[in-house]
Design an enzyme around this catalytic site. Structure first.
Site, PDB file in Angstrom:
ATOM      1  N   HIS A 159      35.108  33.784  44.723  1.00  0.00           N
ATOM      2  CA  HIS A 159      35.682  33.977  46.060  1.00  0.00           C
ATOM      3  C   HIS A 159      37.129  34.426  45.942  1.00  0.00           C
ATOM      4  CE1 HIS A 159      37.116  30.041  44.828  1.00  0.00           C
ATOM      5  NE2 HIS A 159      38.136  30.248  45.631  1.00  0.00           N
ATOM      6  N   HIS A 195      43.357  37.578  44.784  1.00  0.00           N
ATOM      7  CA  HIS A 195      42.681  37.799  43.499  1.00  0.00           C
ATOM      8  C   HIS A 195      41.379  37.014  43.521  1.00  0.00           C
ATOM      9  CE1 HIS A 195      44.497  33.868  43.145  1.00  0.00           C
ATOM     10  NE2 HIS A 195      43.477  33.591  42.364  1.00  0.00           N
TER      11      HIS A 195
HETATM   12  O1  3AM Z   1      41.621  31.734  43.672  1.00  0.00           O
HETATM   13  P1  3AM Z   1      41.617  30.325  44.064  1.00  0.00           P
HETATM   14  O2  3AM Z   1      42.493  30.011  45.207  1.00  0.00           O
HETATM   15  O3  3AM Z   1      40.257  29.770  44.210  1.00  0.00           O
HETATM   16  O4  3AM Z   1      43.112  27.263  43.597  1.00  0.00           O
HETATM   17  C1  3AM Z   1      43.744  27.885  42.504  1.00  0.00           C
HETATM   18  C2  3AM Z   1      43.519  29.367  42.479  1.00  0.00           C
HETATM   19  O5  3AM Z   1      42.165  29.601  42.772  1.00  0.00           O
HETATM   20  C3  3AM Z   1      43.058  27.492  41.225  1.00  0.00           C
HETATM   21  O6  3AM Z   1      43.476  28.487  40.312  1.00  0.00           O
HETATM   22  C4  3AM Z   1      43.712  29.686  41.009  1.00  0.00           C
HETATM   23  C5  3AM Z   1      45.069  30.216  40.665  1.00  0.00           C
HETATM   24  O7  3AM Z   1      46.039  29.266  40.961  1.00  0.00           O
HETATM   25  N1  3AM Z   1      43.422  26.158  40.789  1.00  0.00           N
HETATM   26  C6  3AM Z   1      44.624  25.573  40.869  1.00  0.00           C
HETATM   27  N2  3AM Z   1      44.550  24.314  40.383  1.00  0.00           N
HETATM   28  C7  3AM Z   1      43.264  24.127  39.993  1.00  0.00           C
HETATM   29  C8  3AM Z   1      42.547  23.051  39.396  1.00  0.00           C
HETATM   30  N3  3AM Z   1      43.161  21.909  39.082  1.00  0.00           N
HETATM   31  C9  3AM Z   1      42.535  25.304  40.269  1.00  0.00           C
HETATM   32  N4  3AM Z   1      41.230  25.428  40.003  1.00  0.00           N
HETATM   33  C10 3AM Z   1      40.609  24.369  39.453  1.00  0.00           C
HETATM   34  N5  3AM Z   1      41.247  23.217  39.142  1.00  0.00           N
END
Ligand code: 3AM
Length: 176
Positions: A125, A43
């Site tokens: 991304h 996603h």
């Molecule tokens: O799509 P990505 O992988 O960039 O990394 C987590 C994921 O993003 C991000 O939220 C998305 C769904 O889980 N995520 C998890 N913890 C986070 C945090 N503390 C976070 N993004 C920012 N701060």
């Protein structure tokens, strides 16, 4: 009172694109490069909300439903690695204005409702590999996926039996 949920707004990818990405990833990255994100979990995150109460979820969903903007075309023509966050990602060389506008609006609404938002600029991304702690060769973008984005959604993230699961809670159409 119900337990807070770990929430985020994101764009879903068309299933055909997801399948092609999985094949491309399998062809270009060795298993030791990192932990592959499951096909159904691929996603593009628009705004991460963290642990959110039911009341706040309702308020944020209402605000999201008031967003009026047209859809846009997303072209995935770039890939890279961020060693600090240990991810290998897919993205766009030039992010569509509509994507930035949507994410900025959701992030601003989240911040106004007390959800911490990183001061880092938003880098759209799709995470392909996690725990990618060693630099890996990123194949030149001799690939490209391009598709219309007409909706966005709110997801809950849960972790059970060693597996992360994203559940769609609500979705909204992008329209004028
Ligand atoms: O799509 P990505 O992988 O960039 O990394 C987590 C994921 O993003 C991000 O939220 C998305 C769904 O889980 N995520 C998890 N913890 C986070 C945090 N503390 C976070 N993004 C920012 N701060």
């Amino acid at each position: 009172m119900s337990e807070p949920k770990r929430l985020f707004f994101a764009l879903e990818l068309p299933s055909t694109v997801r399948e092609e990405i999985i094949q491309w990833r399998a062809a270009h990255f060795l298993p030791e490069a990192g932990r592959p994100v499951a096909a159904e979990n691929l996603h593009l995150t628009l705004a991460f909300l963290g642990d959110v109460s039911a009341d706040k979820e309702k308020a944020l969903a209402t605000l999201a439903g008031r967003i009026r903007q047209p859809g846009f075309t997303l072209r995935l023509d770039d890939a890279g690695q961020w060693l600090r966050s240990r991810v290998v990602w897919l993205g766009s060389r030039q992010s569509p204005r509509g994507l930035l506008q949507l994410a900025n609006m959701l992030r601003a609404q989240a911040a106004r409702n007390g959800c911490y938002q990183s001061p880092q600029p938003f880098h759209p991304h799709i995470t392909l590999l996690r725990d990618a702690s060693h630099a890996v060769a990123i194949p030149p973008p001799g690939f490209c996926w391009s598709f219309p984005v007409t909706e966005f959604a709110l997801y809950a993230s849960t972790f059970a039996r060693g597996r992360t699961r994203y559940t769609e809670l609500q979705r909204w159409s992008l329209s004028e």
